[in-house]
Design an enzyme around this catalytic site. Structure first.
Site, short mmCIF file in Angstrom:
data_model
loop_
_atom_site.label_atom_id
_atom_site.label_comp_id
_atom_site.label_asym_id
_atom_site.label_seq_id
_atom_site.Cartn_x
_atom_site.Cartn_y
_atom_site.Cartn_z
N TRP A 131 0.87 -1.18 0.00
CA TRP A 131 0.00 0.00 0.00
C TRP A 131 0.91 1.24 0.00
CZ3 TRP A 131 -2.10 2.73 4.79
CH2 TRP A 131 -3.16 3.58 4.45
N ASP A 211 -0.16 -5.86 9.64
CA ASP A 211 -1.22 -4.93 9.25
C ASP A 211 -2.47 -5.76 8.94
OD1 ASP A 211 -2.74 -2.83 8.51
OD2 ASP A 211 -1.53 -2.21 6.79
N LYS A 246 -13.31 -1.24 7.02
CA LYS A 246 -13.99 -2.05 6.00
C LYS A 246 -14.99 -3.01 6.63
CE LYS A 246 -10.33 -0.33 4.09
NZ LYS A 246 -9.82 0.42 3.04
C1 LMR Z 1 -7.09 1.66 -0.23
O1 LMR Z 1 -5.98 1.13 -0.30
O2 LMR Z 1 -7.74 1.99 -1.23
C2 LMR Z 1 -7.72 1.86 1.12
O3 LMR Z 1 -6.91 1.32 2.11
C3 LMR Z 1 -8.11 3.25 1.35
C4 LMR Z 1 -6.95 4.17 1.51
O4 LMR Z 1 -6.95 4.91 2.52
O5 LMR Z 1 -6.05 4.20 0.69
#
Ligand code: LMR
Length: 398
Positions: A131, A211, A246
């Site tokens: 991420w 996480d 979520k």
């Molecule tokens: C995502 O990856 O789309 C979600 O975790 C929302 C975000 O805050 O990025």
């Protein structure tokens, strides 16, 4: 003037898509960008269990005074039980405690500052890819970021490369692992893989930071906690970031926790004193509403069972969308090429589409997804799978 030298930075790669999608007048558009769940009507619903808990809070809550630095103890207790299991010995031994945070992102930032301040000199290892906000949070906290391979250029999970890299990580460094529903790829480790990762974490004396943002969206609420519980049972020290965005649909109420598992009850008290101190400088005390909702749901057997059913409904819908998309791609001769969409877990699929193909999808078909080729499967409109498959087929044509 004072501000003259201040330049512009690019917008957030994920949140920016929400805006671009909202502004697109095409009625046939697809929102596969930010990770939010949508139902058959294309709405991100408030679960019924949340509505009922909120009503109870409206009727019964008597004050809006501050909650402590760690948040509400009822929420902390409930979230530790949800994550570690109510029968975890860590709970009876008082070796695990939660600090309530503004969302899972807040928990990550708290853990990053904790590492920077209390474990100085330790770097963090992130999966490649991960991420994107993992990268920036740790960098912002001044923690050195390194990467371990996770998915190869062939868009397949590469556990051997992951283990080899972690075997070279400096002893004492932190390794961030995705408990389930890996973001952005959707590729999860098997139980066997997890055991091998645990061996490396142990032999390199790494600090695991797990996480856990999608509990219930992979294989089920209990099944998704398997890896976290494996680590918590096997190692004396584990950090876990948990998100209620979520699975409780509480996105904007910013509800999450940093759970610390420590070697002794006494050491946990030391660590928690540090966390309260760091949190005070970040957000003082955490927002209450979402956490009060979660504590109300998890503290009431009937509401909890309703909630668990609602999570399961979301999970099954995502699984159906996955197989539905693979099937819709079949007439285009693309079933094989995109078979991984059916294997991946959670909201996201690393489709394997290139940034150029993603751009074409956006420009010519109003299909919005992250440049990396990550699609939020949970955002697909099931009645228009054929249209989506057609668009994908078109940009895949040589
Ligand atoms: C995502 O990856 O789309 C979600 O975790 C929302 C975000 O805050 O990025």
């Amino acid at each position: 003037m004072h501000f003259d030298a201040i330049g512009r930075v690019p917008g957030d790669p994920i949140l920016g898509l929400m805006e671009a999608y909202a502004q697109d007048p095409n009625p046939r558009k697809f929102d596969l960008g930010v990770g939010v769940y949508k139902d058959a009507q294309g709405l991100t619903p408030i679960p019924q269990s949340v509505k009922l808990a909120e009503q109870r809070l409206v009727d019964r809550q008597t004050t809006k005074t501050y909650i402590g630095g760690h948040g509400e103890s009822a929420f902390g207790k409930a979230i530790v039980e949800l994550v570690l299991g109510a029968d975890s010995p860590l709970i009876t031994e008082q070796r695990a405690g939660a600090t309530q945070t503004p969302g899972g992102t807040g928990a990550l930032r708290l853990s990053a500052d904790f590492i920077a301040q209390c474990l100085p000199g330790r770097g963090v290892w992130l999966s490649n890819p991960t991420w994107p906000i993992h990268e920036t949070i740790f960098a912002a906290a001044g923690v050195k970021v390194s990467h371990y391979p996770y998915v190869g250029s062939d868009n397949r999970l590469d556990v051997e490369a992951m283990l080899a890299a972690l075997n070279e990580a400096p002893k004492g460094d932190v390794v961030l692992l995705h408990a389930c529903c890996h973001n952005p790829t959707g590729f999860d480790l098997s139980h066997d893989d997890w055991r091998r990762v645990l061996d490396v974490v142990r032999s390199r004396n790494l600090v695991p930071l797990i996480d856990f943002a999608y509990q219930g969206f992979g294989d089920g609420l209990e099944q998704d906690a398997w890896s976290t519980r494996l680590f918590a049972a096997a190692l004396p020290e584990v950090l876990i970031t948990s998100s209620c965005s979520k699975n409780f649909g509480l996105y904007r109420d910013r509800t999450g926790a940093l759970i610390v598992c420590a070697k002794t009850a006494d050491k946990l008290v030391d660590i928690r004193s540090q966390l309260a101190n760091i949190a005070r400088n970040l957000w003082s005390t955490p927002p209450d509403h979402g956490a009060a909702v979660v504590a109300t749901i998890l503290g009431d057997p009937e509401l909890k069972s309703l909630w668990a059913d609602e999570v399961e409904t979301m999970r099954l819908r995502i699984a159906q969308l996955r197989s539905g998309l693979v099937e819709a791609l079949e007439p285009h001769g693309l079933r094989e090429r995109f078979a991984h969409i059916g294997v991946q877990r959670g909201m996201f699929s690393y489709t394997g589409l290139t940034p150029e193909q993603v751009k074409q999808l956006r420009d010519h078909h109003s299909v919005y997804m992250v440049n990396s080729g990550r699609a939020n499967v949970a955002g697909i409109d099931a009645t228009r799978l054929d249209l989506l498959a057609e668009a994908i087929a078109e940009v895949c044509r040589p």
